[in-house]
Design an enzyme around this catalytic site. Structure first.
Site, PDB file in Angstrom:
ATOM      1  N   ASP A 123      34.759  35.163  62.435  1.00 33.60           N
ATOM      2  CA  ASP A 123      36.172  35.468  62.638  1.00 33.60           C
ATOM      3  C   ASP A 123      36.853  34.553  63.640  1.00 33.60           C
ATOM      4  OD1 ASP A 123      36.640  37.585  60.788  1.00 33.60           O
ATOM      5  OD2 ASP A 123      35.384  38.870  62.029  1.00 33.60           O
ATOM      6  N   ASP A 182      36.797  39.025  53.278  1.00 33.58           N
ATOM      7  CA  ASP A 182      37.693  38.725  54.393  1.00 33.58           C
ATOM      8  C   ASP A 182      37.573  37.271  54.848  1.00 33.58           C
ATOM      9  OD1 ASP A 182      36.433  41.289  54.216  1.00 33.58           O
ATOM     10  OD2 ASP A 182      37.352  41.918  56.096  1.00 33.58           O
TER      11      ASP A 182
END
Length: 430
Positions: A123, A182
């Site tokens: 991330d 994601d």
């Protein structure tokens, strides 16, 4: 498959009828007022809001910078700077309350020492968002340049050429290589770093990851698996499952929205038509599987009984931005209007049922993770994409920076839980 012609025509007519159709909450002075209040409440040492407290509804919970969501509040401050540039400062809009750019820069400082081994893993792409905005303003800002290049190197280090992806989640089993949908959102940082360093390998990693995702994450009907597990030594798929959705075979709505945005963005960065067609397929699934009232459910396949399935306002705001981005890549007016009309339909429901004047967050009715019993919340990413949606609509010339709302006590109404059937439940959150 595209939307039915009659529905498309009706939605296009709605979009074109008047800019007043857009929810006035998009430009409410409550937005800068709330964001400034949250800025002033940031802990020292720095922590960032992620979602609101179920035990104290509407109040932010703050988390260590080593959290995947930590870039969203700083980039929200940059987004208010963008709004100020596009909308100007008036007594009514509240945008003159702060120097949003200075606040965004200050809030971003807490992200500078993060690395992929400190808990944020893949991330780093999300964490890079405020630095990408900084470079758009000042392309010579060395702090932002260094941050983007460092985050890109960390993401590239998680790439396995045998699998053809960057690893999302670490595992105690070294052969278990987990990839989530994601991760499509994290690829953009590789392109920014490639532009800064002329390192073509970074672009190749991004496109390889996207190509592998098309093969293994996306079903024939355009829906998605949340998690695909690979054998890191052979590259073979060993399992397809969910972590935040209803079941392994269901479609988690926020994951679907991440994918639409990610592939539309990959097309913007590469002009590879396969990415555009993939984004279209995923967007068509999203819109065709909305319930009749247009409220985005937490999972498209979650049962409606015995209890109504929760909605997810964060999936909704993300989907609005994804559809607007996709519309920009279309060459025909009909195709543009299909995605923009779908975005408007979703947007109206967000403000109708999730706008929360009495909360510290802008929106309620977010579902962080229903399997973890974390729902009926505000989310920092849902709020960011709500503000960004308004800014994008202005940039596209689809609406103006107007609001007929004021931060008066008359607007201080407690929100009620939202379900994907569109009915307000009897339970009051405050």
């Amino acid at each position: 498959m595209l939307l039915p012609p009659l529905l498309l025509s009706a939605l296009a007519l709605l979009l074109h009828s008047t800019s007043a159709q857009f929810p006035p909450e998009l430009f409410s002075p409550l937005i800068p007022s709330k964001i400034l209040a949250t800025t002033n409440a940031l802990p020292n040492p720095i922590q960032y809001p992620q979602y609101t407290d179920a035990r104290n509804p509407g109040r932010w919970l703050y988390f260590s910078p080593n959290t995947w969501t930590s870039g969203f509040f700083p980039v929200t401050l940059y987004e208010l700077n963008t709004r100020r540039q596009r909308c100007g400062v008036t007594q009514a809009n509240g945008l003159g309350a702060a120097d949003w750019l200075a606040l965004g820069r200050a809030a971003s400082n807490g992200l500078l020492n993060l690395n992929a081994d400190s808990g944020i893993g893949h991330d780093v792409g999300f964490i890079s968002f405020p630095f990408v905005e900084e470079l758009a303003i000042n392309p010579r800002n060395q702090t932002a340049i260094d941050a983007i290049n460092r985050f890109a190197r960390q993401l590239a280090a998680r790439f396995n050429p045998t699998v053809g992806c960057t690893k999302s989640w670490d595992s105690s089993n070294p052969t278990n290589f987990q990839v989530i949908i994601d991760n499509m959102m994290n690829l953009e940082v590789l392109f920014h770093s490639a532009d800064l360093t002329n390192n073509a390998t970074l672009r190749q990693i991004a496109t390889t990851h996207a190509d592998t995702t098309i093969r293994n994450h996306i079903r024939a009907d355009g829906s998605t698996w949340h998690v695909v597990e690979y054998n890191s030594n052979t590259g073979q798929v060993t399992r397809k499952r969910t972590a935040q959705g209803y079941s392994d075979g269901s479609t988690w709505s926020r994951g679907q929205a991440w994918g639409i945005f990610g592939f539309a963005n990959m097309y913007r960065l590469t002009r590879n038509p396969n990415y555009l067609s993939t984004a279209r397929r995923m967007a068509t699934y999203f819109l065709n599987n909305l319930p009749a009232d247009g409220v985005v459910p937490w999972d498209f396949n979650a049962p409606l009984t015995p209890a109504p399935r929760p909605a997810d306002s964060s999936a909704a705001t993300l989907a609005v931005n994804a559809l607007l981005l996709l519309s920009e890549h279309e060459t025909t007016e009909a195709a543009k209007q299909q995605w923009r009309s779908g975005a408007l339909r979703i947007l109206e429901k967000i403000t109708d049922l999730a706008w929360s004047p009495s909360w510290q967050s802008l929106l309620s009715n977010g579902t962080v993770s229903l399997p973890a019993n974390n729902f009926l919340t505000g989310t920092v990413y849902g709020d960011y994409y709500f503000i960004r949606a308004g800014n994008e609509l202005v940039r596209l010339g689809l609406t103006s920076c107007r609001s007929n709302l004021s931060p008066s006590p008359n607007n201080n109404v407690a929100p009620q839980p939202q379900t994907s059937s569109g009915r307000r439940s009897a339970r009051v959150l405050l």
